[in-house]
Design a protein around this motif. Structure first.
Motif, PDB file in Angstrom:
ATOM      1  N   LYS A 142      -3.298   5.380  -1.831  1.00 20.08           N
ATOM      2  CA  LYS A 142      -3.744   4.315  -2.731  1.00 20.08           C
ATOM      3  C   LYS A 142      -4.310   3.151  -1.942  1.00 20.08           C
ATOM      4  CE  LYS A 142      -0.522   5.318  -6.493  1.00 20.08           C
ATOM      5  NZ  LYS A 142       0.503   4.731  -7.408  1.00 20.08           N
ATOM      6  N   GLN A 143      -5.092   2.333  -2.620  1.00 20.41           N
ATOM      7  CA  GLN A 143      -5.631   1.132  -1.989  1.00 20.41           C
ATOM      8  C   GLN A 143      -4.558   0.051  -1.890  1.00 20.41           C
ATOM      9  OE1 GLN A 143      -9.112   0.005  -4.304  1.00 20.41           O
ATOM     10  NE2 GLN A 143     -10.448   1.197  -2.970  1.00 20.41           N
ATOM     11  N   ARG A 144      -4.731  -0.807  -0.930  1.00 16.62           N
ATOM     12  CA  ARG A 144      -3.826  -1.956  -0.820  1.00 16.62           C
ATOM     13  C   ARG A 144      -4.005  -2.834  -2.051  1.00 16.62           C
ATOM     14  NH1 ARG A 144      -3.322  -4.874   4.941  1.00 16.62           N
ATOM     15  NH2 ARG A 144      -3.067  -2.655   5.427  1.00 16.62           N
ATOM     16  N   GLU A 145      -2.887  -3.291  -2.599  1.00 16.83           N
ATOM     17  CA  GLU A 145      -2.952  -4.089  -3.829  1.00 16.83           C
ATOM     18  C   GLU A 145      -2.153  -5.374  -3.691  1.00 16.83           C
ATOM     19  OE1 GLU A 145      -1.140  -2.300  -7.252  1.00 16.83           O
ATOM     20  OE2 GLU A 145       0.719  -1.816  -6.207  1.00 16.83           O
ATOM     21  N   GLN A 150       0.844  -1.197   0.000  1.00 17.61           N
ATOM     22  CA  GLN A 150       0.000   0.000   0.000  1.00 17.61           C
ATOM     23  C   GLN A 150       0.872   1.237   0.000  1.00 17.61           C
ATOM     24  OE1 GLN A 150      -2.918   0.189   3.150  1.00 17.61           O
ATOM     25  NE2 GLN A 150      -4.195   1.568   1.970  1.00 17.61           N
TER      26      GLN A 150
END
Length: 119
Positions: free
Chosen positions: A43-46, A39
């Protein structure tokens, strides 16, 4: 209690390499899969990469063959070899483990380790 302890993060220059490790301990059985997410601020966790007990792996789209995930399910340990690092790889990297249950699953997360890639 289940613990996921990451190690190996740090500061590296563009093009460099790092190797992350994570040990899963505690009352957890039948881990499948285990791996890594990341992350970045705002931003979103990916997904980064997952490894499965029978040898399959799954990678996030931004990795483009630069990272390799591996796991030792006998030791409940997962690794992430990161090569050709880019500034956009800068993020907190989280270890992840999924415990298979008779019905459903439990998921567990580490505290995260910072990876910073300087340009």
């Amino acid at each position: 209690q289940v613990r996921l302890v990451e190690s190996g993060g740090g500061l590296v220059q563009t093009g460099g390499s790092l190797r992350l490790s994570c040990v899963v301990s505690g009352n957890i059985y039948d881990i499948n899969p285990m791996g890594w997410y990341r992350q970045s601020p705002g931003k979103q966790r990916e997904l980064v990469a997952l490894t499965y007990r029978h040898g399959e792996t799954k990678y996030g789209g931004s990795i483009q063959g630069r990272f390799t995930v591996s796991g030792d399910f006998a030791k409940n340990t997962v690794y992430l070899q990161m090569n050709s690092l880019k500034p956009e790889d800068t993020a907190v990297y989280y270890c992840y483990a999924e415990e298979e249950l008779t019905r459903g699953y439990n998921d567990y997360w580490g505290q995260g380790t910072q990876v910073t890639v300087s340009s």
